[in-house]
Each structure stands twice: as structure tokens, then as C-alpha cells.
Design a protein around this motif. Structure first.
Motif, PDB file in Angstrom:
ATOM      1  N   PHE A   9      10.060   9.245 -52.732  1.00 57.41           N
ATOM      2  CA  PHE A   9      10.336   7.887 -52.303  1.00 57.41           C
ATOM      3  C   PHE A   9       9.094   7.266 -51.701  1.00 57.41           C
ATOM      4  O   PHE A   9       8.206   7.930 -51.199  1.00 57.41           O
ATOM      5  CB  PHE A   9      11.558   7.788 -51.376  1.00 57.41           C
ATOM      6  N   CYS A  10       9.055   5.951 -51.806  1.00 54.67           N
ATOM      7  CA  CYS A  10       7.884   5.173 -51.418  1.00 54.67           C
ATOM      8  C   CYS A  10       8.036   4.676 -49.986  1.00 54.67           C
ATOM      9  O   CYS A  10       9.100   4.206 -49.605  1.00 54.67           O
ATOM     10  CB  CYS A  10       7.749   4.002 -52.376  1.00 54.67           C
ATOM     11  N   LEU A  11       6.971   4.771 -49.220  1.00 51.59           N
ATOM     12  CA  LEU A  11       6.982   4.273 -47.845  1.00 51.59           C
ATOM     13  C   LEU A  11       6.548   2.817 -47.763  1.00 51.59           C
ATOM     14  O   LEU A  11       6.736   2.169 -46.741  1.00 51.59           O
ATOM     15  CB  LEU A  11       6.054   5.121 -46.969  1.00 51.59           C
ATOM     16  N   SER A  12       5.951   2.302 -48.830  1.00 50.76           N
ATOM     17  CA  SER A  12       5.414   0.943 -48.767  1.00 50.76           C
ATOM     18  C   SER A  12       6.403  -0.112 -49.238  1.00 50.76           C
ATOM     19  O   SER A  12       6.102  -1.284 -49.176  1.00 50.76           O
ATOM     20  CB  SER A  12       4.126   0.845 -49.580  1.00 50.76           C
ATOM     21  N   ALA A  57       6.293   4.306 -40.289  1.00 53.28           N
ATOM     22  CA  ALA A  57       7.335   3.816 -41.196  1.00 53.28           C
ATOM     23  C   ALA A  57       8.613   4.624 -41.047  1.00 53.28           C
ATOM     24  O   ALA A  57       9.707   4.060 -40.962  1.00 53.28           O
ATOM     25  CB  ALA A  57       6.837   3.866 -42.645  1.00 53.28           C
ATOM     26  N   LEU A  58       8.484   5.940 -40.985  1.00 52.88           N
ATOM     27  CA  LEU A  58       9.668   6.794 -40.883  1.00 52.88           C
ATOM     28  C   LEU A  58      10.306   6.722 -39.500  1.00 52.88           C
ATOM     29  O   LEU A  58      11.529   6.704 -39.376  1.00 52.88           O
ATOM     30  CB  LEU A  58       9.310   8.237 -41.221  1.00 52.88           C
ATOM     31  N   ASP A  59       9.490   6.679 -38.460  1.00 57.08           N
ATOM     32  CA  ASP A  59      10.023   6.690 -37.094  1.00 57.08           C
ATOM     33  C   ASP A  59      10.571   5.337 -36.650  1.00 57.08           C
ATOM     34  O   ASP A  59      11.586   5.271 -35.965  1.00 57.08           O
ATOM     35  CB  ASP A  59       8.944   7.129 -36.096  1.00 57.08           C
ATOM     36  N   GLU A  60       9.894   4.258 -37.026  1.00 59.56           N
ATOM     37  CA  GLU A  60      10.263   2.947 -36.498  1.00 59.56           C
ATOM     38  C   GLU A  60      10.929   2.028 -37.513  1.00 59.56           C
ATOM     39  O   GLU A  60      11.758   1.200 -37.138  1.00 59.56           O
ATOM     40  CB  GLU A  60       9.024   2.265 -35.910  1.00 59.56           C
ATOM     41  N   MET A  61      10.555   2.143 -38.768  1.00 53.22           N
ATOM     42  CA  MET A  61      11.093   1.223 -39.762  1.00 53.22           C
ATOM     43  C   MET A  61      12.395   1.730 -40.380  1.00 53.22           C
ATOM     44  O   MET A  61      13.268   0.942 -40.688  1.00 53.22           O
ATOM     45  CB  MET A  61      10.063   0.957 -40.859  1.00 53.22           C
TER      46      MET A  61
END
Length: 155
Positions: A9-12, A57-61
Motif C-alpha cells: 500500500f501507498c503512503l502518499s 503518515a502511519l502515526d498521525e494520518m
């Protein structure tokens, strides 16, 4: 994800990282994926700053994705209220809303250009279809502005 052997999966996309993706799988799968990545030139030195963006991205978004989905549902419902032919009957399941502009007798590029004059962006998929994506930085008020723009352009 239990029934799959691997997952990427894409983080952007919805997580607002500037770059990055994750590949998940068994240890042998990941070892093979790393080996292949290196062979095709996918290694990077000093990539820690990009990895830090992925961690943010993983922790906050990730926890705020529900806001994006709520905004997509709001956009979907608002478009249906303007003209129920614009969207599928079932509500948006993700933060992507596909819009059937051909049902209005207009071409997607024409509508996109008209909306652009109101600072509203829509991605043209084909001559009849466009899509809009809710993400970090798009608030409820922005959905209201977009819907007002659609009303001005389509009605």
C-alpha cells in the motif's frame, strides 16, 4: 488481510506522505522482494528522511482517514441531491467519489474547466466521468464550496 500472502500500500495517497509504500509478507517473501528491488535499482542511500515522513503518515494520518471518508460521503450525498444521476446509488466506500457527468449531457472536460474557474478541481477520467478525492487539507467547508460550484456549473 489474513487470507492474502502479501500486501502493498501507498503512503502518499490518502496518508499525505510525499513518497513511500509498504510491502508486507512473510520473511522469505520480503527477502526476495528486497533482492529484486536491489537488482532493478530500487535501493536508496540516506532514505531516513523519507522514512520519517512514512512514520508520520502511519502515526498521525492513519487515524484521521475517517474524516476523509466522512467528507467523501458528504460530497457523494451532496452531488446526489443536485442530480441523483451524478453518482452511484451506494455511498462512497473510500475517499474517492466517481462522478457521472455524462448523465447531465455535459462532457467531463467541459465541467472540469468550468469548475476550475471556481478553484474546484476534478480529475477527468474519460469523456463522461470525473473523480474527486478527499484527503488531508480538505475540510467540511471545502465540500460545501465544491457542491456550490457544482450547483453553479450544472444548474
Amino acid at each position: 488481510c489474513q487470507p492474502v500472502d502479501s500486501l502493498q500500500f501507498c503512503l502518499s495517497k490518502g496518508l499525505a506522505a510525499p513518497v513511500g509504500a509498504l510491502v508486507l509478507g512473510t520473511k522469505p517473501f520480503i527477502e526476495r522482494a528486497r533482492w529484486i528491488r536491489q537488482r532493478i535499482g530500487g535501493g536508496m542511500r540516506q532514505a531516513g528522511h523519507m522514512a520519517a515522513a512514512g512514520i508520520v503518515a502511519l502515526d498521525e494520518m492513519l487515524p484521521r482517514l475517517k474524516e476523509d471518508h466522512a467528507n467523501a460521503i458528504r460530497l457523494h450525498a451532496g452531488l446526489a441531491a443536485i442530480d441523483d444521476r451524478l453518482v452511484a446509488r451506494r455511498a462512497a466506500l473510500t475517499n474517492i467519489v466517481h462522478i457521472n457527468l455524462g448523465a447531465t449531457g455535459r462532457r467531463a472536460a467541459q465541467v472540469a474547466q468550468s469548475l476550475s474557474a471556481h478553484n474546484i478541481r476534478i480529475k477527468v477520467i474519460n469523456e463522461d466521468t470525473g473523480r474527486m478525492v478527499t484527503h488531508w487539507g480538505i475540510e467540511e467547508e471545502d465540500i460545501d464550496v465544491a457542491l456550490a460550484g457544482f450547483r453553479r456549473v450544472l444548474i
